[in-house]
Motif scaffolding. Structure first.
Motif, short mmCIF file in Angstrom:
data_model
loop_
_atom_site.label_atom_id
_atom_site.label_comp_id
_atom_site.label_asym_id
_atom_site.label_seq_id
_atom_site.Cartn_x
_atom_site.Cartn_y
_atom_site.Cartn_z
N SER A 1 0.64 -1.31 -0.11
CA SER A 1 -0.04 -0.12 0.52
C SER A 1 0.82 0.95 -0.45
CB SER A 1 -0.92 0.28 1.41
OG SER A 1 -1.17 1.31 1.80
N THR A 2 0.61 2.21 -1.31
CA THR A 2 1.47 3.17 -1.09
C THR A 2 1.58 4.31 0.33
OG1 THR A 2 -0.82 4.68 -1.90
CG2 THR A 2 1.47 3.56 -3.43
N GLN B 1 -0.82 -1.66 -6.21
CA GLN B 1 -0.80 -2.62 -4.75
C GLN B 1 -1.35 -3.99 -4.94
OE1 GLN B 1 -1.90 1.87 -2.64
NE2 GLN B 1 -3.05 0.87 -3.63
N ARG C 1 -5.28 -0.04 0.98
CA ARG C 1 -6.20 -0.24 1.65
C ARG C 1 -7.27 0.97 1.36
NH1 ARG C 1 -5.03 1.60 6.07
NH2 ARG C 1 -2.62 2.30 5.79
N ARG D 1 -11.16 2.67 3.80
CA ARG D 1 -11.56 3.05 5.04
C ARG D 1 -11.69 1.98 5.76
NH1 ARG D 1 -15.38 7.24 5.51
NH2 ARG D 1 -16.05 5.44 3.81
N ARG E 1 -10.88 -1.43 4.60
CA ARG E 1 -11.64 -2.56 4.30
C ARG E 1 -10.85 -2.55 2.79
NH1 ARG E 1 -17.49 0.62 4.44
NH2 ARG E 1 -16.25 3.02 3.75
N ILE F 1 -8.51 -2.06 -4.23
CA ILE F 1 -8.22 -2.75 -5.39
C ILE F 1 -7.44 -2.42 -6.60
CG2 ILE F 1 -8.46 -4.63 -7.15
CD1 ILE F 1 -10.72 -5.07 -5.07
N PHE G 1 -1.58 6.51 -5.70
CA PHE G 1 -0.01 7.39 -4.54
C PHE G 1 -0.38 7.76 -3.62
CE2 PHE G 1 -2.06 11.23 -5.71
CZ PHE G 1 -3.00 11.24 -6.38
N ASN H 1 -15.48 10.66 0.97
CA ASN H 1 -14.16 10.42 0.63
C ASN H 1 -14.08 9.33 -1.19
OD1 ASN H 1 -14.82 8.19 1.70
ND2 ASN H 1 -12.43 6.75 1.75
N LYS I 1 -18.55 4.51 -9.11
CA LYS I 1 -17.17 5.16 -8.09
C LYS I 1 -15.88 5.41 -9.07
CE LYS I 1 -14.42 4.27 -3.91
NZ LYS I 1 -14.88 3.93 -2.59
N ILE J 1 -10.03 8.12 -1.68
CA ILE J 1 -8.91 9.21 -0.56
C ILE J 1 -9.35 8.14 0.06
CG2 ILE J 1 -7.92 11.27 0.07
CD1 ILE J 1 -10.04 12.48 -2.31
N LEU J 2 -7.82 8.03 0.85
CA LEU J 2 -8.00 7.46 2.01
C LEU J 2 -6.97 8.63 3.03
CD1 LEU J 2 -8.30 5.48 4.23
CD2 LEU J 2 -6.45 4.28 3.89
N ILE K 1 -4.30 8.13 -2.64
CA ILE K 1 -5.67 8.86 -3.81
C ILE K 1 -5.82 7.25 -4.76
CG2 ILE K 1 -6.51 10.16 -5.86
CD1 ILE K 1 -5.45 12.23 -3.90
N GLY K 2 -7.11 6.66 -4.74
CA GLY K 2 -6.71 5.59 -6.23
C GLY K 2 -7.22 6.05 -6.98
N SER L 1 -9.07 -2.08 -14.59
CA SER L 1 -9.26 -1.54 -13.40
C SER L 1 -9.97 -2.14 -11.99
CB SER L 1 -8.21 -0.05 -13.03
OG SER L 1 -9.33 0.86 -13.71
N PRO M 1 -12.66 -3.10 -10.56
CA PRO M 1 -12.99 -4.85 -10.04
C PRO M 1 -14.35 -5.69 -10.28
CG PRO M 1 -12.50 -3.31 -7.92
CD PRO M 1 -13.10 -2.19 -9.35
C1 BT5 Z 1 -11.70 4.41 -0.08
O1 BT5 Z 1 -11.90 3.22 0.40
O2 BT5 Z 1 -12.50 4.82 -1.50
C2 BT5 Z 1 -10.19 4.59 -0.33
C3 BT5 Z 1 -9.22 4.48 -1.55
C4 BT5 Z 1 -8.75 4.86 -0.59
C5 BT5 Z 1 -6.73 4.11 -1.78
C6 BT5 Z 1 -5.54 4.93 -2.50
S1 BT5 Z 1 -4.94 4.02 -3.09
C7 BT5 Z 1 -3.73 5.70 -2.99
C8 BT5 Z 1 -3.42 4.82 -1.57
N1 BT5 Z 1 -3.06 3.05 -0.64
C9 BT5 Z 1 -3.87 2.91 0.29
O3 BT5 Z 1 -3.64 1.79 0.30
N2 BT5 Z 1 -4.90 3.16 -0.30
C10 BT5 Z 1 -4.65 4.39 -0.76
P1 BT5 Z 1 -13.47 3.20 1.48
O4 BT5 Z 1 -14.57 4.05 1.17
O5 BT5 Z 1 -13.55 2.73 2.24
O6 BT5 Z 1 -14.30 2.24 0.17
C11 BT5 Z 1 -13.43 1.16 -0.70
C12 BT5 Z 1 -14.43 0.26 -1.21
O7 BT5 Z 1 -14.35 0.50 -2.73
C13 BT5 Z 1 -14.30 -1.55 -0.92
O8 BT5 Z 1 -15.07 -1.66 -0.18
C14 BT5 Z 1 -14.77 -2.04 -2.20
O9 BT5 Z 1 -16.27 -1.64 -2.36
C15 BT5 Z 1 -14.29 -0.69 -2.79
N3 BT5 Z 1 -13.45 -0.81 -4.47
C16 BT5 Z 1 -12.02 -1.42 -4.23
N4 BT5 Z 1 -11.58 -1.39 -5.08
C17 BT5 Z 1 -11.92 -0.21 -5.74
C18 BT5 Z 1 -11.64 0.64 -7.07
N5 BT5 Z 1 -10.10 0.02 -7.64
N6 BT5 Z 1 -12.66 1.39 -8.15
C19 BT5 Z 1 -13.70 1.41 -7.18
N7 BT5 Z 1 -14.24 1.14 -5.59
C20 BT5 Z 1 -13.68 -0.07 -5.47
#
Ligand code: BT5
Length: 259
Positions: free
Chosen positions: A26-27, A50, A54, A56, A59, A62, A71, A113, A121, A125-126, A143-144, A151, A153
């Motif tokens: 994870s970045t 990655q 991660r 929030r 969760r 991907i 990043f 976020n 989606k 953002i985390l 940010i992903g 990309s 999922p």
């Molecule tokens: C987020 O959490 O949306 C925050 C994602 C942040 C990712 C970035 S990437 C760079 C940095 N390094 C990390 O490890 N993280 C950050 P949340 O609101 O909790 O949403 C997570 C949920 O989004 C998951 O449970 C899936 O349902 C869904 N999900 C997972 N991967 C996805 C993707 N690539 N595109 C769309 N939805 C996705």
């Protein structure tokens, strides 16, 4: 990801140092470890893949190889910025919205976020903070963004429908260009973090305004109501079924399922 192009493009920006990984867990984890060793302000960790991304609340996020942006930016907040830590997620979200606007894509921010394109989606953002006692040392902003369609999922891994920039644009934009635009927008918006105008700008991009949603705050009963707007600390204001305004500091917004 072409590292020469990445370096060349990022050299136009006033960043700290940059670490690139072909693959990492994870970045955000890399950035948190780096921040603990005194990383410069606006240092950047970026990965082509990655394996333990991660979201929030534990969760998963991907990021398949070569398809997306993943990043993390390390922010060493100024004393003034420390007064507005809860707005930083909005700063990152607005930077993404502006970078997509440059490509004629109108995205919205699903509080707190998520970045949506046409109610799907496209990014998440985390933000994670490192504290010494009561004082914040740094904030890691992860940010992903889904860029190529590969990309996105599979549906069974998702709680909310997802999309990619390629699906919205009809072609896959250069990841380095999107990254540079997001970072540029972030740097430009940053001095406005503490202003009232910042909140109205953030609010103007809020998804689901006026729609009935269910909010699931952490450790509190769900609230059903209409999305009204944002408070000055970035909390979500909901008008509940009794017409009362309720603010939510942490939580998930869900479109209320139709009965
Ligand atoms: C987020 O959490 O949306 C925050 C994602 C942040 C990712 C970035 S990437 C760079 C940095 N390094 C990390 O490890 N993280 C950050 P949340 O609101 O909790 O949403 C997570 C949920 O989004 C998951 O449970 C899936 O349902 C869904 N999900 C997972 N991967 C996805 C993707 N690539 N595109 C769309 N939805 C996705």
């Amino acid at each position: 990801m072409n590292q020469n192009e990445l370096k060349k493009s990022l050299s136009q920006l006033d960043l700290g140092n940059v670490k690139y990984f072909d693959s990492t867990g994870s970045t955000n984890d890399e950035a948190l470890a780096w921040a603990a060793n005194d990383a410069d302000d606006l240092s950047l960790v970026i990965a082509d893949e990655q394996t333990a991304g991660r979201g929030r609340l534990g969760r998963k996020w991907i990021t398949p190889k070569g398809t997306a942006l993943a990043f993390s930016l390390i922010l060493n907040p100024t004393p003034e910025e420390k007064l507005h830590l809860s707005r930083i997620v909005g700063l990152a979200a607005l930077a993404v919205v502006q970078a997509l606007q440059k490509r004629e894509l109108s995205s919205q921010i699903k509080w707190p976020n998520d970045i949506l394109l046409d109610r799907h989606k496209v990014g998440g953002i985390l933000t994670e903070s490192v504290w010494t006692g009561e004082d914040v040392d740094c904030v890691v902003i992860g940010i992903g963004i889904n860029v190529a369609k590969e990309s996105v999922p599979p549906d069974e891994a998702l709680q909310f429908p997802a999309t990619s920039l390629e699906q919205a644009l009809g072609h896959s934009p250069e990841r380095v260009e999107v990254l540079t635009d997001i970072l540029n927008a972030f740097i430009e918006l940053r001095p406005r973090l503490g202003t009232e105008e910042f909140i109205s700008q953030w609010e103007s991009q809020l998804a689901l305004r006026g729609e009935t949603v269910q909010v699931n705050p952490e450790k509190a009963p769900a609230i059903t109501g209409q999305v009204d707007g944002l408070e000055s600390d970035g909390s979500l204001r909901i008008r509940n079924e009794h017409g009362e305004f309720v603010t939510v500091r942490f939580g998930d917004v869900r479109l209320r399922p139709l009965a």
